[in-house]
Design a protein around this motif. Structure first.
Motif, mmCIF file in Angstrom:
data_model
loop_
_atom_site.group_PDB
_atom_site.id
_atom_site.type_symbol
_atom_site.label_atom_id
_atom_site.label_comp_id
_atom_site.label_asym_id
_atom_site.label_seq_id
_atom_site.Cartn_x
_atom_site.Cartn_y
_atom_site.Cartn_z
ATOM 1 N N GLY A 1 -45.838 71.014 37.922
ATOM 2 C CA GLY A 1 -46.370 72.440 37.941
ATOM 3 C C GLY A 1 -44.852 73.505 37.334
ATOM 4 O O GLY A 1 -44.994 74.275 36.181
ATOM 5 N N GLY A 2 -43.576 73.239 38.620
ATOM 6 C CA GLY A 2 -42.727 74.446 37.647
ATOM 7 C C GLY A 2 -41.823 73.929 37.128
ATOM 8 O O GLY A 2 -41.395 74.712 36.449
ATOM 9 N N LEU A 3 -42.280 72.629 36.715
ATOM 10 C CA LEU A 3 -41.308 72.310 35.366
ATOM 11 C C LEU A 3 -41.713 72.428 34.301
ATOM 12 O O LEU A 3 -41.086 73.097 33.437
ATOM 13 N N ILE A 4 -42.938 72.554 33.930
ATOM 14 C CA ILE A 4 -43.722 72.897 32.864
ATOM 15 C C ILE A 4 -43.742 75.011 32.522
ATOM 16 O O ILE A 4 -43.199 75.163 31.540
ATOM 17 N N LEU A 5 -43.850 75.084 33.550
ATOM 18 C CA LEU A 5 -43.475 76.675 34.219
ATOM 19 C C LEU A 5 -42.633 77.149 32.994
ATOM 20 O O LEU A 5 -41.516 77.997 32.705
ATOM 21 N N LEU A 6 -41.205 76.313 33.682
ATOM 22 C CA LEU A 6 -39.944 76.373 33.140
ATOM 23 C C LEU A 6 -39.293 76.166 31.822
ATOM 24 O O LEU A 6 -39.404 77.403 31.230
ATOM 25 N N ALA B 1 -46.703 77.733 23.253
ATOM 26 C CA ALA B 1 -46.112 78.514 25.199
ATOM 27 C C ALA B 1 -46.639 79.099 25.986
ATOM 28 O O ALA B 1 -46.472 79.358 27.529
ATOM 29 N N GLY B 2 -47.246 80.525 25.555
ATOM 30 C CA GLY B 2 -47.790 81.389 26.226
ATOM 31 C C GLY B 2 -48.829 81.425 26.974
ATOM 32 O O GLY B 2 -48.902 81.409 27.594
ATOM 33 N N VAL B 3 -49.491 80.296 25.704
ATOM 34 C CA VAL B 3 -50.889 79.611 26.374
ATOM 35 C C VAL B 3 -50.891 78.967 27.663
ATOM 36 O O VAL B 3 -51.039 79.129 29.096
ATOM 37 N N PHE C 1 -51.865 79.774 31.241
ATOM 38 C CA PHE C 1 -52.741 78.625 32.772
ATOM 39 C C PHE C 1 -51.729 77.229 32.739
ATOM 40 O O PHE C 1 -53.130 77.095 33.723
ATOM 41 N N ASP C 2 -50.668 78.028 33.429
ATOM 42 C CA ASP C 2 -49.799 76.720 34.615
ATOM 43 C C ASP C 2 -50.421 76.730 35.881
ATOM 44 O O ASP C 2 -50.174 76.105 36.419
#
Length: 70
Positions: free
Chosen positions: A32-37, A17-19, A23-24
């Motif tokens: 991108g926003g959903l993956i970040l959240l 999750a940190g990676v 790299f998001d």
């Protein structure tokens, strides 16, 4: 033994999750926003699981290296 495996699993999931969090920046828009959240939620959940279930006993962390008990 179960705690050791669970610790390894939590570290692995938190690391992934940190990676993803780092790299998001290649994704933009809603995806991108959903993956970040989602990565923030997974990191938070891993931290909660670690604090509640995998915390060491207070006596075990008393000294390093461990002293022989009488």
């Amino acid at each position: 033994m179960v705690k050791r495996i669970l610790r390894l699993l939590v570290k692995l999931v938190a690391g992934l999750a940190g990676v993803v969090f780092l790299f998001d920046n290649h994704l933009s828009g809603t995806a991108g926003g959903l993956i970040l959240l989602a990565s923030i939620a997974v990191l938070t959940l891993c931290g909660i699981v670690w604090m509640i279930f995998l915390r060491e006993d207070e006596d075990a962390c008393e000294s390093w290296p461990p002293r022989a008990r009488p």
